[in-house]
Design an enzyme around this catalytic site. Structure first.
Site, mmCIF file in Angstrom:
data_model
loop_
_atom_site.group_PDB
_atom_site.id
_atom_site.type_symbol
_atom_site.label_atom_id
_atom_site.label_comp_id
_atom_site.label_asym_id
_atom_site.label_seq_id
_atom_site.Cartn_x
_atom_site.Cartn_y
_atom_site.Cartn_z
ATOM 1 N N ALA A 18 -12.952 -1.721 -8.248
ATOM 2 C CA ALA A 18 -12.696 -0.398 -8.807
ATOM 3 C C ALA A 18 -13.724 -0.066 -9.888
ATOM 4 O O ALA A 18 -14.147 1.086 -10.015
ATOM 5 C CB ALA A 18 -11.284 -0.334 -9.387
ATOM 6 N N LYS A 38 -13.352 -4.179 1.383
ATOM 7 C CA LYS A 38 -14.207 -3.012 1.134
ATOM 8 C C LYS A 38 -15.709 -3.322 1.220
ATOM 9 O O LYS A 38 -16.498 -2.438 1.525
ATOM 10 C CB LYS A 38 -13.895 -2.407 -0.243
ATOM 11 C CG LYS A 38 -12.570 -1.673 -0.287
ATOM 12 C CD LYS A 38 -12.369 -0.995 -1.621
ATOM 13 C CE LYS A 38 -11.017 -0.304 -1.695
ATOM 14 N NZ LYS A 38 -10.818 0.417 -2.939
ATOM 15 N N SER A 80 -0.552 4.164 0.675
ATOM 16 C CA SER A 80 -1.268 5.136 1.523
ATOM 17 C C SER A 80 -0.420 5.659 2.674
ATOM 18 O O SER A 80 -0.438 6.871 2.945
ATOM 19 C CB SER A 80 -2.571 4.521 2.048
ATOM 20 O OG SER A 80 -3.438 4.303 0.971
ATOM 21 N N ASP A 118 -13.307 6.646 -3.248
ATOM 22 C CA ASP A 118 -12.761 6.251 -4.557
ATOM 23 C C ASP A 118 -13.498 6.957 -5.701
ATOM 24 O O ASP A 118 -12.895 7.282 -6.729
ATOM 25 C CB ASP A 118 -12.878 4.734 -4.765
ATOM 26 C CG ASP A 118 -11.853 3.946 -3.958
ATOM 27 O OD1 ASP A 118 -10.789 4.509 -3.644
ATOM 28 O OD2 ASP A 118 -12.127 2.781 -3.638
ATOM 29 N N SER A 144 0.834 -1.206 0.000
ATOM 30 C CA SER A 144 0.000 0.000 0.000
ATOM 31 C C SER A 144 0.874 1.264 0.000
ATOM 32 O O SER A 144 1.854 1.360 0.747
ATOM 33 C CB SER A 144 -0.900 0.019 1.236
ATOM 34 O OG SER A 144 -1.563 1.260 1.305
HETATM 35 P P1 NAP Z 1 -10.718 -6.639 -8.794
HETATM 36 O O1 NAP Z 1 -11.827 -6.363 -7.853
HETATM 37 O O2 NAP Z 1 -9.909 -7.887 -8.662
HETATM 38 O O3 NAP Z 1 -11.344 -6.587 -10.288
HETATM 39 C C1 NAP Z 1 -10.562 -6.784 -11.442
HETATM 40 C C2 NAP Z 1 -11.453 -6.885 -12.682
HETATM 41 O O4 NAP Z 1 -10.578 -7.063 -13.806
HETATM 42 C C3 NAP Z 1 -12.400 -8.067 -12.667
HETATM 43 O O5 NAP Z 1 -13.566 -7.727 -13.363
HETATM 44 C C4 NAP Z 1 -11.592 -9.123 -13.438
HETATM 45 O O6 NAP Z 1 -12.383 -10.089 -14.096
HETATM 46 C C5 NAP Z 1 -10.931 -8.263 -14.481
HETATM 47 N N1 NAP Z 1 -9.738 -8.906 -15.009
HETATM 48 C C6 NAP Z 1 -8.690 -9.390 -14.313
HETATM 49 N N2 NAP Z 1 -7.764 -9.904 -15.156
HETATM 50 C C7 NAP Z 1 -8.269 -9.741 -16.407
HETATM 51 C C8 NAP Z 1 -7.788 -10.092 -17.714
HETATM 52 N N3 NAP Z 1 -6.609 -10.696 -17.884
HETATM 53 N N4 NAP Z 1 -8.555 -9.773 -18.776
HETATM 54 C C9 NAP Z 1 -9.750 -9.166 -18.615
HETATM 55 N N5 NAP Z 1 -10.264 -8.818 -17.402
HETATM 56 C C10 NAP Z 1 -9.517 -9.107 -16.319
HETATM 57 O O7 NAP Z 1 -9.645 -5.449 -8.777
HETATM 58 P P2 NAP Z 1 -9.946 -3.894 -8.532
HETATM 59 O O8 NAP Z 1 -9.801 -3.556 -7.104
HETATM 60 O O9 NAP Z 1 -11.214 -3.557 -9.218
HETATM 61 O O10 NAP Z 1 -8.690 -3.225 -9.268
HETATM 62 C C11 NAP Z 1 -8.611 -3.179 -10.687
HETATM 63 C C12 NAP Z 1 -7.439 -2.296 -11.103
HETATM 64 O O11 NAP Z 1 -7.676 -0.954 -10.677
HETATM 65 C C13 NAP Z 1 -6.105 -2.704 -10.475
HETATM 66 O O12 NAP Z 1 -5.100 -2.541 -11.433
HETATM 67 C C14 NAP Z 1 -5.903 -1.715 -9.355
HETATM 68 O O13 NAP Z 1 -4.534 -1.468 -9.097
HETATM 69 C C15 NAP Z 1 -6.565 -0.478 -9.933
HETATM 70 N N6 NAP Z 1 -7.055 0.421 -8.887
HETATM 71 C C16 NAP Z 1 -6.564 1.683 -8.859
HETATM 72 C C17 NAP Z 1 -7.032 2.562 -7.903
HETATM 73 C C18 NAP Z 1 -6.486 3.960 -7.860
HETATM 74 O O14 NAP Z 1 -6.686 4.662 -6.871
HETATM 75 N N7 NAP Z 1 -5.851 4.422 -8.909
HETATM 76 C C19 NAP Z 1 -7.994 2.172 -6.973
HETATM 77 C C20 NAP Z 1 -8.482 0.863 -7.042
HETATM 78 C C21 NAP Z 1 -7.997 -0.013 -8.007
HETATM 79 P P3 NAP Z 1 -12.690 -11.507 -13.408
HETATM 80 O O15 NAP Z 1 -13.660 -11.222 -12.323
HETATM 81 O O16 NAP Z 1 -13.214 -12.300 -14.528
HETATM 82 O O17 NAP Z 1 -11.367 -12.008 -12.863
#
Ligand code: NAP
Length: 288
Positions: free
Chosen positions: A136, A72, A23, A108, A21
Site C-alpha cells: 500500500a 499484486k 470486494s 489503488d 475481502s
Molecule cells: P504490507 O505490504 O504487509 O506492508 C506493511 C508495512 O507496514 C511494511 O512496511 C511493514 O514493515 C510495516 N509494519 C508492519 N507492522 C509494523 C509495526 N508494528 N510497526 C511499524 N511498521 C510496521 O501491507 P499493505 O498491503 O501495504 O497494507 C498496509 C495497510 O494498509 C493495512 O492495514 C491494509 O489493510 C491497508 N490497506 C488499505 C487499503 C484500502 O483500500 N484502504 C488498500 C491496501 C492496504 P516490515 O516490512 O518491517 O514488516
C-alpha cells in the site's frame, strides 16, 4: 434478487487469504443496482497456484479480476500488457482480458487520491510522511508524487527493506523527491508533515487500541495537517481519533477501498458505476 443464468459473466478477486475481502460485497451491490448479468466472487489462490489459476480464468472466459495480498507483484510476468501507473507502482490490482492476453493496471493510486482531490491544499508545498513501505505504501508514494508533493518521506522500521524500497523506484519517473527514514527520525519529520499517511497495519482490528504515533508526537503535527489512515476497520482508528481531537483533517481507508473498486468495475463494464451504492454497501456491512 440475484439471478444466475447460463449467460452470467464472472468477475472476482484472487488472494491468499481472500475470505475477509470486502470486494464481493461492494461489487455485487453495484452489479445488482445496474441490473447487469455479472457476478463477482472470491478466488482463494495460494502463491504456487497463481499461474495455473490465471490460465484457468482465461480458459473459462472470466471478464476481469482483482488481486490482493500476496499476488499484486507476482501477477506481472503473467500479463501481456501493463499500464504506466502499474509499471510505476510495480503492482497490479485489476486485470481484464484483451486479444493478446490479460492486461493489468493499478487502481489503488486512484483510490488513494480520490478523497485528497476533494481538498484544496498547496500540494507543491506539502511534505508527505508515509508510515510503512509495503504494497500500500507503494500506491501512496505514487499518489503523493502525482499530487506533486514537495517531499515524500517514507518511514519504516527495517532499514534494509527501506533501501530496497528506495532502489525499486530508481527507474520510475514518479517520486523524484522520495526520502527514506528510520522510525527513530519521526520526531524530526512530524513538525513538517502536511500529510501523514499510515500505510502500516498498526491500529487495525483486533489491535484497535494501538496507534503508530503517541498523542505527544501527534500534537507536534502542523495545524491543518491531513492525517490519512489506510485502515478501514476499526472506523475510525485510534490514529484518526487523535487527529480529530487535535482538529486536524482525518481521512479513513474506506473511501480508498470504494474508489479503487469503482475504478476497476468501470473498466470491466465500460460504463459509469454507482459509487454511492458501493460505499453504502460497505458501510452497512461494517455496521457504520
Ligand atoms: P504490507 O505490504 O504487509 O506492508 C506493511 C508495512 O507496514 C511494511 O512496511 C511493514 O514493515 C510495516 N509494519 C508492519 N507492522 C509494523 C509495526 N508494528 N510497526 C511499524 N511498521 C510496521 O501491507 P499493505 O498491503 O501495504 O497494507 C498496509 C495497510 O494498509 C493495512 O492495514 C491494509 O489493510 C491497508 N490497506 C488499505 C487499503 C484500502 O483500500 N484502504 C488498500 C491496501 C492496504 P516490515 O516490512 O518491517 O514488516
Amino acid at each position: 434478487m440475484l439471478s444466475i443464468t447460463g449467460k452470467t459473466k464472472l468477475l472476482g478477486v484472487m488472494g491468499d487469504p481472500v475470505e475477509h475481502s470486502l470486494s464481493p460485497v461492494m461489487h455485487n451491490a453495484a452489479i445488482a443496482q445496474l441490473g447487469v448479468d455479472y457476478l463477482y466472487v472470491p478466488f482463494p489462490v495460494v502463491p504456487a497456484e497463481l499461474n495455473r489459476a490465471v490460465s484457468g480464468l482465461a480458459a473459462i472466459g472470466v471478464r476481469g479480476f482483482n488481486l490482493t495480498i500476496p499476488h499484486k507483484q507476482a501477477i506481472i510476468p503473467m500479463l501481456a500488457e501493463i499500464s504506466p501507473v502499474a509499471q510505476a507502482v510495480g503492482a497490479v490490482n485489476t486485470v481484464w482480458p484483451t486479444e493478446s492476453g490479460w492486461a493489468g493496471t493499478n487502481t489503488d493510486v486512484e483510490g488513494f487520491l480520490a478523497p485528497l482531490k476533494e481538498l484544496t491544499q498547496p500540494w507543491s508545498e506539502t511534505v508527505a510522511v508515509v508510515l510503512g513501505a509495503g504494497g500500500a505504501g507503494r500506491a501512496v508514494v505514487a499518489g503523493c508524487a502525482t499530487l506533486g508533493c514537495d517531499r515524500i518521506c517514507v518511514v519504516g522500521r527495517n532499514w534494509e527493506k527501506l533501501q530496497a524500497f528506495e532502489r525499486s523506484w530508481q527507474n520510475s519517473p514518479l517520486p523524484a523527491k522520495l526520502e527514506i527514514h528510520p522510525w527513530e527520525q519521526l520526531p524530526l519529520l512530524i513538525p513538517e508533515a502536511g500529510l501523514l499517511v499510515n500505510a502500516t497495519p498498526v491500529g487495525m482490528s483486533p489491535h484497535a487500541q494501538r496507534s503508530p504515533l503517541s498523542a505527544t508526537a501527534m500534537a507536534k503535527l502542523p495545524p491543518n495537517s491531513i492525517v490519512y489512515d489506510l485502515i478501514y476497520t476499526p472506523n475510525p482508528t485510534q490514529l484518526l481519533r487523535q487527529a480529530t481531537d487535535l482538529g486536524l483533517i482525518a481521512i479513513d481507508g474506506l473511501e480508498m477501498l470504494v474508489q479503487q473498486g469503482a475504478a476497476a468495475l468501470q473498466l470491466w463494464l465500460s460504463r459509469e458505476v454507482p459509487v454511492e451504492v458501493m460505499r453504502q454497501s460497505l458501510r452497512h456491512h461494517l455496521g457504520l
